[in-house]
Design an enzyme around this catalytic site. Sequence first.
Site, PDB file in Angstrom:
ATOM      1  CE1 TYR A 120      83.046 130.506   9.748  1.00  0.00           C
ATOM      2  CE2 TYR A 120      81.973 129.000  11.268  1.00  0.00           C
ATOM      3  CZ  TYR A 120      82.013 129.639  10.047  1.00  0.00           C
ATOM      4  OH  TYR A 120      81.009 129.426   9.126  1.00  0.00           O
ATOM      5  CB  THR A 130      77.639 129.929   9.831  1.00  0.00           C
ATOM      6  OG1 THR A 130      77.544 128.785  10.679  1.00  0.00           O
ATOM      7  CG2 THR A 130      78.289 131.045  10.625  1.00  0.00           C
ATOM      8  CG  ASP A 131      73.911 126.690  12.232  1.00  0.00           C
ATOM      9  OD1 ASP A 131      75.152 126.745  12.089  1.00  0.00           O
ATOM     10  OD2 ASP A 131      73.302 125.614  12.361  1.00  0.00           O
ATOM     11  CD  GLU A 132      79.818 126.786  13.439  1.00  0.00           C
ATOM     12  OE1 GLU A 132      80.690 127.094  14.283  1.00  0.00           O
ATOM     13  OE2 GLU A 132      80.038 126.036  12.476  1.00  0.00           O
ATOM     14  CE  LYS A 161      80.175 133.712   7.467  1.00  0.00           C
ATOM     15  NZ  LYS A 161      80.323 134.145   6.034  1.00  0.00           N
TER      16      LYS A 161
END
Length: 354
Positions: free
Chosen positions: A161, A135-137, A165
Amino acid sequence: MPHVLVTGGAGFIGANFVLEWLSHPEADGIVNVDKLTYAGNPASLASLENDPRHIFSRTDICDRQALDRLLAEWQPRAILHLAAETHVDRSIQGPADFVQTNLVGTFTLLEAARAYWSGLDAERQRGFRFVHVSTDEVFGSLGPEDPSFSETTPYAPNSPYSASKAGSDHLVRAYFHTYGLPVLTINCSNNYGPYHHPEKLIPLAITNALAGKPLPIYGDGLNVRDWLYVGDHCSAIRAVLARGRVGETYNVGGRNEMTNLQVVHRVCDLLDELEPKPQGSYRDQIIFVSDRPGHDRRYAVDTGKLERELGWMPAETFETGLRKTVRWYLDNPAWVRHAMSARYPSPKATQDAS
């Protein structure tokens, strides 16, 4: 028949990928590994019930023995790792599941993949790929004028989260540099489209609007996300698997930066057109609720590397993709009811955009 192994293939992105992959008659078979937590919905795969190319295994990616058996039996030429806990609100309420699945699960899968790959002959080793979808998060939050995330942006995760990741991304990178495992990593922006669990922003807005319920938006609604139609993400995964450079990371986005409020407004406007209320607009149901802890303000993704190296471009604009999405939810009420059933409980807060 050659096979690829897909983890999380009953989830949102995973199911879309499996369905798209098997829509091609010449495609390899898929060994679909999914634990079937609340977000793993077997109804999404109903059309594959009689397709012999689809082998489903209800397996936890933390179960090393089960993974070893599947790899030995099906001898996949690639592993596509999409299994993850992804809902930020849930990670705030209960981070342990995210650490277990996203970090420990990825470690367990990498260990199984390394052992399997090490036992292949030289030709099959050269052709094997491990594609990790992230993810870009992991890059944290951007200011209004900051440049978009690139593949070299430092990691700065702000939620349990995204931290889990980020840890999984680091493990994947380490297995390439330490052991030579042929990995590729994808960091994608916010996906939307069919088969998306109704706890996420767009399907939540659609289902709540149609049910006459409030449309909750965190804070002032001005948090910005880059929106990527899930079909375009699936085509990017295929491109990375086929042509990506081993050891590299590729950012995937839709070049559609939009505030959460703008997104919900567009959903309401489409519903006003396609399923109008007797009176008023669906926009009348919008409410603002207290912001969640650590809510990242803006994500934006630079997809230039993917476009230059692999020739990938999104096929959908946000307008065309959102229309397809809204139409799909209107046409599939049985799937929505199943996803929202007691077997798939929603968390206390369900206004998460990501």
